[in-house]
Design a protein around this motif. Structure first.
Motif, PDB file in Angstrom:
ATOM      1  N   HIS A 173       1.482   9.871 -15.876  1.00  0.00           N
ATOM      2  CA  HIS A 173       1.667   9.457 -14.666  1.00  0.00           C
ATOM      3  C   HIS A 173       3.036   7.754 -14.096  1.00  0.00           C
ATOM      4  CE1 HIS A 173      -2.107  10.882 -13.515  1.00  0.00           C
ATOM      5  NE2 HIS A 173      -2.660  10.815 -14.046  1.00  0.00           N
ATOM      6  N   ALA A 174       3.419   8.502 -15.475  1.00  0.00           N
ATOM      7  CA  ALA A 174       4.832   6.651 -15.435  1.00  0.00           C
ATOM      8  C   ALA A 174       5.771   7.270 -14.287  1.00  0.00           C
ATOM      9  CB  ALA A 174       5.060   6.540 -16.446  1.00  0.00           C
ATOM     10  N   ARG A 175       6.013   8.249 -13.942  1.00  0.00           N
ATOM     11  CA  ARG A 175       6.768   8.022 -12.561  1.00  0.00           C
ATOM     12  C   ARG A 175       6.374   9.082 -11.654  1.00  0.00           C
ATOM     13  NH1 ARG A 175       8.978  13.231 -16.115  1.00  0.00           N
ATOM     14  NH2 ARG A 175       7.440  12.634 -17.778  1.00  0.00           N
ATOM     15  N   CYS A 176       4.575   9.385 -11.526  1.00  0.00           N
ATOM     16  CA  CYS A 176       4.198   9.047 -10.122  1.00  0.00           C
ATOM     17  C   CYS A 176       4.537   7.914  -8.878  1.00  0.00           C
ATOM     18  CB  CYS A 176       3.166   9.878 -10.660  1.00  0.00           C
ATOM     19  SG  CYS A 176       2.478  10.846 -11.820  1.00  0.00           S
ATOM     20  N   THR A 177       5.203   8.418  -7.928  1.00  0.00           N
ATOM     21  CA  THR A 177       5.404   7.454  -6.454  1.00  0.00           C
ATOM     22  C   THR A 177       4.421   8.457  -5.425  1.00  0.00           C
ATOM     23  OG1 THR A 177       7.163   9.518  -5.717  1.00  0.00           O
ATOM     24  CG2 THR A 177       7.300   7.531  -7.750  1.00  0.00           C
ATOM     25  N   LEU A 178       4.049   7.134  -4.656  1.00  0.00           N
ATOM     26  CA  LEU A 178       3.326   7.182  -3.656  1.00  0.00           C
ATOM     27  C   LEU A 178       4.492   6.863  -2.545  1.00  0.00           C
ATOM     28  CD1 LEU A 178       1.746   4.556  -3.519  1.00  0.00           C
ATOM     29  CD2 LEU A 178       0.484   5.671  -5.480  1.00  0.00           C
TER      30      LEU A 178
ATOM     31  N   SER B  66       7.055   2.765  -0.191  1.00  0.00           N
ATOM     32  CA  SER B  66       7.331   2.682  -1.659  1.00  0.00           C
ATOM     33  C   SER B  66       6.553   2.285  -2.821  1.00  0.00           C
ATOM     34  CB  SER B  66       8.605   3.977  -2.244  1.00  0.00           C
ATOM     35  OG  SER B  66       9.882   4.779  -0.916  1.00  0.00           O
ATOM     36  N   GLY B  67       5.995   3.384  -3.460  1.00  0.00           N
ATOM     37  CA  GLY B  67       5.525   2.376  -4.692  1.00  0.00           C
ATOM     38  C   GLY B  67       5.234   3.449  -6.257  1.00  0.00           C
ATOM     39  N   LYS B  68       4.235   2.978  -7.312  1.00  0.00           N
ATOM     40  CA  LYS B  68       3.890   4.191  -8.204  1.00  0.00           C
ATOM     41  C   LYS B  68       2.460   3.798  -8.191  1.00  0.00           C
ATOM     42  CE  LYS B  68       5.400   0.789 -11.860  1.00  0.00           C
ATOM     43  NZ  LYS B  68       5.536  -0.625 -10.809  1.00  0.00           N
ATOM     44  N   PHE B  69       1.933   4.866  -8.717  1.00  0.00           N
ATOM     45  CA  PHE B  69       0.447   4.699  -9.050  1.00  0.00           C
ATOM     46  C   PHE B  69       0.042   3.451  -9.038  1.00  0.00           C
ATOM     47  CE2 PHE B  69       0.532   9.329  -7.195  1.00  0.00           C
ATOM     48  CZ  PHE B  69      -0.332   9.056  -6.885  1.00  0.00           C
ATOM     49  N   GLY B  70      -0.748   2.651  -9.188  1.00  0.00           N
ATOM     50  CA  GLY B  70      -1.062   1.759  -9.699  1.00  0.00           C
ATOM     51  C   GLY B  70      -1.290   0.621  -8.830  1.00  0.00           C
ATOM     52  N   ASP B  71       0.110   0.705  -8.461  1.00  0.00           N
ATOM     53  CA  ASP B  71       0.356  -0.806  -7.033  1.00  0.00           C
ATOM     54  C   ASP B  71      -0.462  -0.545  -5.929  1.00  0.00           C
ATOM     55  OD1 ASP B  71       2.870  -0.936  -8.456  1.00  0.00           O
ATOM     56  OD2 ASP B  71       3.685   0.341  -6.835  1.00  0.00           O
ATOM     57  N   GLU B  72      -1.035  -2.137  -5.894  1.00  0.00           N
ATOM     58  CA  GLU B  72      -1.474  -2.221  -3.815  1.00  0.00           C
ATOM     59  C   GLU B  72      -0.160  -1.740  -2.525  1.00  0.00           C
ATOM     60  OE1 GLU B  72      -4.097  -5.462  -3.715  1.00  0.00           O
ATOM     61  OE2 GLU B  72      -2.437  -6.112  -1.897  1.00  0.00           O
ATOM     62  N   VAL B  73      -1.345  -0.578  -1.998  1.00  0.00           N
ATOM     63  CA  VAL B  73      -0.471   0.195  -0.539  1.00  0.00           C
ATOM     64  C   VAL B  73      -0.720  -1.191  -0.018  1.00  0.00           C
ATOM     65  CG1 VAL B  73      -0.162   1.853   0.708  1.00  0.00           C
ATOM     66  CG2 VAL B  73      -0.248   2.296  -1.863  1.00  0.00           C
ATOM     67  N   PRO B  74       1.205  -1.659   1.108  1.00  0.00           N
ATOM     68  CA  PRO B  74      -0.166  -2.463   2.046  1.00  0.00           C
ATOM     69  C   PRO B  74      -0.377  -1.375   3.574  1.00  0.00           C
ATOM     70  CG  PRO B  74       2.245  -2.655   1.588  1.00  0.00           C
ATOM     71  CD  PRO B  74       1.868  -1.992   0.911  1.00  0.00           C
ATOM     72  N   VAL B  75      -1.318  -1.327   3.772  1.00  0.00           N
ATOM     73  CA  VAL B  75      -1.897  -0.565   4.933  1.00  0.00           C
ATOM     74  C   VAL B  75      -1.364  -1.804   5.997  1.00  0.00           C
ATOM     75  CG1 VAL B  75      -3.039   0.758   6.053  1.00  0.00           C
ATOM     76  CG2 VAL B  75      -2.698   1.018   3.555  1.00  0.00           C
ATOM     77  N   PRO B  76      -0.459  -0.956   6.916  1.00  0.00           N
ATOM     78  CA  PRO B  76      -0.356  -2.343   8.553  1.00  0.00           C
ATOM     79  C   PRO B  76      -1.220  -2.114   9.734  1.00  0.00           C
ATOM     80  CG  PRO B  76       1.009  -0.044   8.305  1.00  0.00           C
ATOM     81  CD  PRO B  76       0.376  -0.322   7.246  1.00  0.00           C
ATOM     82  N   ALA B  77      -1.107  -3.147  10.125  1.00  0.00           N
ATOM     83  CA  ALA B  77      -2.214  -2.996  11.269  1.00  0.00           C
ATOM     84  C   ALA B  77      -2.062  -1.224  12.486  1.00  0.00           C
ATOM     85  CB  ALA B  77      -1.386  -4.241  12.080  1.00  0.00           C
ATOM     86  N   PRO B  78      -3.492  -1.800  12.053  1.00  0.00           N
ATOM     87  CA  PRO B  78      -4.150  -2.293  12.785  1.00  0.00           C
ATOM     88  C   PRO B  78      -5.522  -2.293  11.936  1.00  0.00           C
ATOM     89  CG  PRO B  78      -4.561   0.009  14.167  1.00  0.00           C
ATOM     90  CD  PRO B  78      -3.172  -0.272  13.040  1.00  0.00           C
ATOM     91  N   PHE B  79      -4.775  -2.300  10.738  1.00  0.00           N
ATOM     92  CA  PHE B  79      -6.270  -1.441  10.257  1.00  0.00           C
ATOM     93  C   PHE B  79      -5.835  -3.149   8.759  1.00  0.00           C
ATOM     94  CE2 PHE B  79      -4.639   3.238  10.533  1.00  0.00           C
ATOM     95  CZ  PHE B  79      -6.462   2.994  11.520  1.00  0.00           C
ATOM     96  N   ASP B  80      -4.685  -3.258   8.723  1.00  0.00           N
ATOM     97  CA  ASP B  80      -4.086  -4.405   7.901  1.00  0.00           C
ATOM     98  C   ASP B  80      -5.010  -4.747   6.835  1.00  0.00           C
ATOM     99  OD1 ASP B  80      -2.353  -6.651   7.814  1.00  0.00           O
ATOM    100  OD2 ASP B  80      -4.218  -7.620   9.190  1.00  0.00           O
ATOM    101  N   PHE B  81      -4.570  -3.780   5.618  1.00  0.00           N
ATOM    102  CA  PHE B  81      -5.336  -4.327   4.344  1.00  0.00           C
ATOM    103  C   PHE B  81      -4.751  -3.292   2.795  1.00  0.00           C
ATOM    104  CE2 PHE B  81      -6.782  -0.238   5.239  1.00  0.00           C
ATOM    105  CZ  PHE B  81      -6.919   0.384   3.981  1.00  0.00           C
TER     106      PHE B  81
END
Length: 56
Positions: A10-15, A31-46
């Protein structure tokens, strides 16, 4: 104390998260890698935690 390690396969897996659609395209890309927190924008915002996805 436990230690969390990302398996080598999984070291090279990205999302990516594409957002701000308009005019037939997306204007923003995160862009990030698995294990990162993905910033989901508004209107969801989490932050979507992806660390648990590594188990699958």
């Amino acid at each position: 104390m436990s230690e969390f390690r990302i398996p080598e396969r999984h070291a090279r897996c990205t999302l990516a998260l594409h957002s701000e659609p308009g005019g037939g395209t997306y204007h923003r890309r995160w862009s990030g890698k698995f294990g990162d927190e993905v910033p989901v924008p508004a209107p969801f915002d989490f932050g979507l935690t992806t660390a648990e996805l590594l188990r699958y």
